[in-house]
Motif scaffolding. Structure first.
Motif, PDB file in Angstrom:
ATOM      1  N   UNK A  59       0.817  -1.211   0.000  1.00  0.00           N
ATOM      2  CA  UNK A  59       0.000   0.000   0.000  1.00  0.00           C
ATOM      3  C   UNK A  59       0.856   1.269   0.000  1.00  0.00           C
ATOM      4  N   UNK A  60       1.982   1.222   0.669  1.00  0.00           N
ATOM      5  CA  UNK A  60       2.857   2.389   0.729  1.00  0.00           C
ATOM      6  C   UNK A  60       3.764   2.494  -0.496  1.00  0.00           C
ATOM      7  N   UNK A  61       3.840   1.430  -1.275  1.00  0.00           N
ATOM      8  CA  UNK A  61       4.701   1.434  -2.453  1.00  0.00           C
ATOM      9  C   UNK A  61       6.179   1.346  -2.118  1.00  0.00           C
ATOM     10  N   UNK A  62       6.488   0.752  -0.986  1.00  0.00           N
ATOM     11  CA  UNK A  62       7.889   0.594  -0.589  1.00  0.00           C
ATOM     12  C   UNK A  62       8.256  -0.882  -0.656  1.00  0.00           C
ATOM     13  N   UNK A  63       9.517  -1.185  -0.921  1.00  0.00           N
ATOM     14  CA  UNK A  63       9.916  -2.596  -0.955  1.00  0.00           C
ATOM     15  C   UNK A  63       9.967  -3.189   0.451  1.00  0.00           C
ATOM     16  N   UNK A  64       9.684  -4.462   0.530  1.00  0.00           N
ATOM     17  CA  UNK A  64       9.768  -5.156   1.820  1.00  0.00           C
ATOM     18  C   UNK A  64      11.236  -5.310   2.205  1.00  0.00           C
ATOM     19  N   UNK A  65      11.499  -5.281   3.475  1.00  0.00           N
ATOM     20  CA  UNK A  65      12.862  -5.423   3.981  1.00  0.00           C
ATOM     21  C   UNK A  65      13.385  -6.823   3.679  1.00  0.00           C
ATOM     22  N   UNK A  66      14.620  -6.908   3.233  1.00  0.00           N
ATOM     23  CA  UNK A  66      15.241  -8.208   2.939  1.00  0.00           C
ATOM     24  C   UNK A  66      16.030  -8.733   4.127  1.00  0.00           C
ATOM     25  N   UNK A  67      15.966  -8.015   5.234  1.00  0.00           N
ATOM     26  CA  UNK A  67      16.703  -8.381   6.428  1.00  0.00           C
ATOM     27  C   UNK A  67      16.155  -9.680   7.014  1.00  0.00           C
TER      28      UNK A  67
END
Length: 170
Positions: free
Chosen positions: A104-112
């Protein structure tokens, strides 16, 4: 049938009234509408319980009780449904909520990589809290809406089935 099923799996009045965290509500717990088992009350309780189950916070039961009181929905069911989030279901529910929030925010999910340590939480919460809570809010609202509509529909289908059975037996 639905009424007996719900009564069998929900805690009784005294257990809830005497719960150490719910005593803050005092006389508000005496409202008889909080204990009724009817279509409106049970469907509303599902909405309240499912909503708060998706919100990552401590003391979800208190939030569910505080919501059930003004909406005058069945409190035992509201409180019982909050326990959908338990140590086994929290990781997939909140990860899914986080993914919904990032989408929804258009940000990538953290790969951590996730590590269940306080150090990881201290380091990662600064970057994941916004998408987590946005996704949790959206998932909670959707789960509440689906639960409310489903219970209303199932209850109605059961009543119609009973009417047909009575009509057929005459």
């Amino acid at each position: 049938m639905p009424k007996q099923l719900f009564k069998r799996f929900t805690p009784n009045h005294e257990t809830i009234r005497n719960h150490k965290h719910l005593k803050v509500f005092g006389q508000l717990l005496q409202d008889p509408n909080l204990w009724h088992m009817n279509r409106r009350s049970v469907a509303g309780a599902f909405a309240v319980g499912l909503f708060w189950a998706f919100i990552p916070m401590p003391f979800q039961m208190i939030a569910a009780a505080a919501t059930a009181i003004p909406f005058r929905v069945n409190m035992p069911i509201s409180l019982a449904l909050v326990w959908i989030t338990n140590p086994f279901t929290m990781p997939p529910m909140f990860y899914f909520s986080y993914l919904v929030g990032t989408w929804m925010m258009g940000t990538p999910a953290s790969n951590e990589a996730f590590e269940p340590t306080m150090e990881w939480f201290k380091h990662s919460m600064g970057s994941i809290w916004e998408p987590l809570y946005l996704g949790s809010l959206v998932c909670g609202l959707l789960a509440a809406l689906i639960g409310y509509i489903s219970i209303r529909g199932l209850w109605r289908m059961h009543i119609i089935s009973n009417w047909k059975n009575r009509r057929g037996s005459k």
